[in-house]
Motif scaffolding. Structure first.
Motif, PDB file in Angstrom:
ATOM      1  N   LEU A  37      14.159  53.593  44.748  1.00 25.22           N
ATOM      2  CA  LEU A  37      13.371  54.277  45.761  1.00 25.22           C
ATOM      3  C   LEU A  37      13.858  55.717  45.868  1.00 25.22           C
ATOM      4  O   LEU A  37      15.035  55.999  45.660  1.00 25.22           O
ATOM      5  CB  LEU A  37      13.497  53.554  47.108  1.00 25.22           C
ATOM      6  N   LEU A  38      12.954  56.616  46.186  1.00 27.40           N
ATOM      7  CA  LEU A  38      13.258  58.043  46.258  1.00 27.40           C
ATOM      8  C   LEU A  38      12.875  58.569  47.634  1.00 27.40           C
ATOM      9  O   LEU A  38      12.174  57.892  48.393  1.00 27.40           O
ATOM     10  CB  LEU A  38      12.499  58.800  45.164  1.00 27.40           C
ATOM     11  N   CYS A  39      13.315  59.772  47.951  1.00 27.88           N
ATOM     12  CA  CYS A  39      13.092  60.306  49.293  1.00 27.88           C
ATOM     13  C   CYS A  39      12.231  61.568  49.232  1.00 27.88           C
ATOM     14  O   CYS A  39      12.731  62.665  48.974  1.00 27.88           O
ATOM     15  CB  CYS A  39      14.421  60.605  49.982  1.00 27.88           C
ATOM     16  N   GLY A  40      10.942  61.399  49.476  1.00 32.70           N
ATOM     17  CA  GLY A  40      10.037  62.529  49.473  1.00 32.70           C
ATOM     18  C   GLY A  40      10.339  63.531  50.572  1.00 32.70           C
ATOM     19  O   GLY A  40      10.242  64.747  50.374  1.00 32.70           O
ATOM     20  N   LYS A  41      10.723  63.047  51.759  1.00 36.78           N
ATOM     21  CA  LYS A  41      10.992  63.949  52.883  1.00 36.78           C
ATOM     22  C   LYS A  41      12.194  64.853  52.596  1.00 36.78           C
ATOM     23  O   LYS A  41      12.202  66.030  52.981  1.00 36.78           O
ATOM     24  CB  LYS A  41      11.229  63.139  54.155  1.00 36.78           C
ATOM     25  N   ALA A  42      13.207  64.324  51.926  1.00 38.29           N
ATOM     26  CA  ALA A  42      14.379  65.140  51.591  1.00 38.29           C
ATOM     27  C   ALA A  42      13.987  66.246  50.615  1.00 38.29           C
ATOM     28  O   ALA A  42      14.440  67.394  50.738  1.00 38.29           O
ATOM     29  CB  ALA A  42      15.477  64.268  51.002  1.00 38.29           C
ATOM     30  N   GLU A  43      13.150  65.918  49.634  1.00 34.84           N
ATOM     31  CA  GLU A  43      12.701  66.932  48.689  1.00 34.84           C
ATOM     32  C   GLU A  43      11.861  68.000  49.397  1.00 34.84           C
ATOM     33  O   GLU A  43      11.936  69.189  49.063  1.00 34.84           O
ATOM     34  CB  GLU A  43      11.895  66.285  47.557  1.00 34.84           C
ATOM     35  N   GLU A  44      11.063  67.575  50.364  1.00 29.32           N
ATOM     36  CA  GLU A  44      10.281  68.540  51.139  1.00 29.32           C
ATOM     37  C   GLU A  44      11.207  69.505  51.879  1.00 29.32           C
ATOM     38  O   GLU A  44      10.975  70.725  51.892  1.00 29.32           O
ATOM     39  CB  GLU A  44       9.399  67.811  52.146  1.00 29.32           C
TER      40      GLU A  44
END
Length: 413
Positions: A75-82
């Protein structure tokens, strides 16, 4: 005590890696967005970045249905990349994205390092990454580039800690705290998913990820087009840089010496070593030899490197010399499998090469026939794991089921 399915799946993979013939051929498939594509609308790849419950349910259902020999749950973290403003990838769910929800993330390539910056890169790698690379890749964290820049050389006693503070750095620190909290939540969800799959009998395919030193330089720092210029204009700097990156990667992989893991395998996606990308001499000096240093360091630690070649590798199989025998797994996208079996596959395990287009566009019988053909070529004498030539995405359910069933039945001794 009877061997568990988890232990059996590890054992047959290790036997194949040692170039032996297990009682059945292991089947490994990088399944990309397929668990979501086959979830009947209950999840999309976007959920693997933003909705972990829905994504986990789809991945678990996929394993229950198809019973693969390994898991690759992540699983990855889209919010962190944002929050970081990440530039080198686009992903489904990012504000303003062009990626559809069912798409895996997409790479945007930039030249984050200029050719005239090679010497700075070589003389002070950490300083270059902190002051230039990170602010360029993560523009929302550009305050990190102001830290110790230039490095303080004045009064270094009381008050020196103030060199770690300024308003731009404070903003980056605050974002990093939030990113850390988000990534901790992602790690917790990933560990829960992986633990549940392990309890269902699915061992991990890999326990680490690496990159060929040349690909690190080309992908993350210079860019593909700019690297072509470097191969002609400053090959000696490229050689020095890739050897530096090899040494750094070896240092970063030392945790394998003491970390307890059910398997110890590191996957290397080999992006830019395919036929025709560079001359055989350049391949040896700039691509293969620095990478071989990393491979040898890992095998000395009891780790299995998985060499995931991409692109056409018809000529390269004769140039990938010096591998430690019975200790590596080599994946192919496009190769004459018989040639690969006679050359690099004579002493090491080979895998891949089954065309993924058949799973989406072929018939069930075409899938069965091609799977049997590849087994007939790759399996005799041992050292063969069945895998598709690339990560699967959109597939016909009946074709994928036929592939798993055929390999499990036809691939038995």
């Amino acid at each position: 005590m009877a061997e568990s399915i988890f232990e059996q799946r590890i054992r047959i993979a290790e036997e194949a890696t040692r170039h032996e013939e297990p009682e059945r051929i292991p089947i490994w498939i990088n399944y990309g967005s397929t668990p979501f594509v086959l979830s009947d609308g209950k999840a999309t790849y976007k959920d693997s970045l933003y909705n972990y419950e829905a994504a986990s349910d789809a991945i678990i259902q996929f394993h229950q249905e198809f019973q693969p020999d390994v898991q690759l749950a992540q699983l990855l973290c889209g919010k962190a990349e944002e929050l970081a403003g990440t530039k080198y990838i686009d992903w489904p769910g990012r504000p303003g994205t062009k990626c559809p929800d069912d798409s895996v993330y997409q790479v945007h390539e930039y030249a984050f390092m200029q050719q005239e910056e090679y010497l700075e890169f070589l003389r002070d790698f950490t300083g270059f990454v902190l002051h230039k690379y990170l602010p360029r890749v993560f523009p929302n964290l550009d305050g990190l580039g102001t830290l110790l820049n230039p490095a303080p050389t004045n009064y270094m006693y009381m008050g020196a800690v103030g060199n770690l503070y300024n308003l731009k750095a404070l903003d980056a620190y605050q974002k990093l705290i939030e990113i850390g909290k988000l990534e901790a939540e992602t790690d917790k969800a990933t560990q829960a998913l992986q633990g549940q799959l392990a309890g269902m009998g699915f061992p991990p395919m890999l326990t680490g990820v690496g990159l060929v030193p040349f690909d690190t330089l080309s992908n993350y720092f210079r860019g593909t087009v700019e690297m072509f210029d470097d191969l002609i204009e400053c090959p000696e700097l490229v050689e020095e840089a890739v050897n530096l990156l090899a040494d750094i990667q070896i240092a970063n992989l030392q945790y394998f010496r003491f970390a307890p893991m059910p398997v110890k395998r590191v996957m290397f996606w080999m992006h830019k070593g395919m036929d025709g990308f560079m001359s055989p001499a350049q391949y040896q000096t700039l691509y293969w030899k620095p990478f071989l240093k990393v491979i040898n360091a890992l095998t000395e630690m009891g780790v299995t490197p998985i060499l995931y070649t991409e692109g056409k590798y018809e000529r390269r199989v004769d140039e990938m010399t010096g591998l430690p025998e019975g200790k590596c797994i080599i994946h192919f996208e496009t190769v004459d499998l018989a040639h690969a079996k006679k050359t690099i596959g004579a002493k090491n395990c080979i895998t891949g090469n089954f065309p993924i287009y058949l799973l989406e566009y072929g018939t069930k019988q075409q899938v069965i026939d091609e799977a049997k053909r590849q087994i007939d070529i790759g399996a005799p004498g041992g050292g063969f794991i069945f895998e598709t030539n690339a990560s699967i995405q959109v597939v016909k359910r009946e074709n994928l089921a036929a592939l798993y069933d055929t390999v499990r039945e036809y691939g038995r001794k």
